[in-house]
Design a protein around this motif. Structure first.
Motif, mmCIF file in Angstrom:
data_model
loop_
_atom_site.group_PDB
_atom_site.id
_atom_site.type_symbol
_atom_site.label_atom_id
_atom_site.label_comp_id
_atom_site.label_asym_id
_atom_site.label_seq_id
_atom_site.Cartn_x
_atom_site.Cartn_y
_atom_site.Cartn_z
ATOM 1 N N ILE A 31 0.875 -1.301 0.545
ATOM 2 C CA ILE A 31 -0.329 0.449 0.332
ATOM 3 C C ILE A 31 1.036 1.520 0.277
ATOM 4 N N ALA A 32 0.643 1.966 -0.906
ATOM 5 C CA ALA A 32 1.696 3.052 -1.017
ATOM 6 C C ALA A 32 1.200 4.243 0.717
ATOM 7 N N TYR A 33 2.479 4.770 0.490
ATOM 8 C CA TYR A 33 2.341 5.693 2.018
ATOM 9 C C TYR A 33 1.064 6.713 1.717
ATOM 10 N N SER A 34 1.549 7.416 0.509
ATOM 11 C CA SER A 34 0.342 8.483 0.164
ATOM 12 C C SER A 34 -0.922 7.881 0.160
ATOM 13 N N MET A 35 -1.203 6.754 0.301
ATOM 14 C CA MET A 35 -2.847 6.591 0.251
ATOM 15 C C MET A 35 -3.137 6.280 1.366
ATOM 16 N N ALA A 36 -2.169 5.900 2.234
ATOM 17 C CA ALA A 36 -2.421 4.609 3.687
ATOM 18 C C ALA A 36 -2.779 6.221 4.956
ATOM 19 N N THR A 37 -2.332 7.123 3.848
ATOM 20 C CA THR A 37 -2.494 8.551 5.066
ATOM 21 C C THR A 37 -3.714 9.231 4.922
ATOM 22 N N GLN A 38 -4.649 8.514 3.608
ATOM 23 C CA GLN A 38 -5.775 9.500 3.211
ATOM 24 C C GLN A 38 -6.875 7.716 3.884
ATOM 25 N N VAL A 39 -6.526 6.898 3.784
ATOM 26 C CA VAL A 39 -7.532 5.900 3.882
ATOM 27 C C VAL A 39 -6.444 4.543 5.020
ATOM 28 N N ALA A 66 7.488 5.294 6.377
ATOM 29 C CA ALA A 66 7.188 5.771 6.429
ATOM 30 C C ALA A 66 7.563 7.678 5.772
ATOM 31 N N TYR A 67 7.582 7.742 4.683
ATOM 32 C CA TYR A 67 7.768 9.117 4.099
ATOM 33 C C TYR A 67 7.142 8.428 2.792
ATOM 34 N N GLU A 68 7.349 10.533 1.987
ATOM 35 C CA GLU A 68 6.688 9.755 0.980
ATOM 36 C C GLU A 68 6.761 8.920 -0.329
ATOM 37 N N GLY A 69 6.575 8.281 -1.371
ATOM 38 C CA GLY A 69 6.939 7.791 -2.034
ATOM 39 C C GLY A 69 7.628 5.797 -1.517
ATOM 40 N N GLY A 70 7.135 6.080 0.046
ATOM 41 C CA GLY A 70 6.985 4.715 0.354
ATOM 42 C C GLY A 70 6.466 3.546 0.528
ATOM 43 N N TYR A 71 6.546 2.853 1.004
ATOM 44 C CA TYR A 71 5.274 1.732 1.470
ATOM 45 C C TYR A 71 5.157 0.965 1.922
ATOM 46 N N ILE A 72 3.526 0.280 2.892
ATOM 47 C CA ILE A 72 3.646 -0.477 3.297
ATOM 48 C C ILE A 72 3.532 -2.131 3.112
#
Length: 102
Positions: free
Chosen positions: A44-52, A76-82
């Motif tokens: 999961i993209a970190y940018s998506m994880a901050t929204q959902v 935990a940075y922009e462009g990172g993944y979970i």
């Protein structure tokens, strides 16, 4: 004969240089989606994880395969993944105690 060998070497160096420079920018041609997964897990993209709620997205994804989600790592940075894995749950796992204190 030496001229042909030198020209061949030069041509191979130029071609390998072009291939190396193109492979570094492969994301331009095939962008990675904010969520991607299969029956073994996903990212999961970190940018998506901050929204959902990333936890709920992973749980819902693994539930499609009858599995549970186990989170593996977070960048935990922009462009990172979970990253997460979808694991089988053994039958009766909820009935057994996790640890005995005796």
């Amino acid at each position: 004969m030496r001229i042909i060998a030198a020209a061949g070497l030069l041509a191979s160096l130029v071609v390998s240089g072009l291939v190396a420079s193109q492979s570094a920018r492969a994301d331009i041609f095939a962008p990675v989606p904010p969520f991607k997964g299969n029956d073994t897990g996903g990212i999961i993209a970190y940018s998506m994880a901050t929204q959902v709620d990333a936890r709920q997205v992973a749980v819902d994804h693994c539930a499609r395969y009858g599995k549970v989600a186990k989170f593996l790592g977070v960048q935990a940075y922009e462009g990172g993944y979970i990253s997460f894995a979808c694991r089988w749950v053994p039958y009766g796992a909820a009935d057994r105690p996790i640890r005995t204190l005796y």
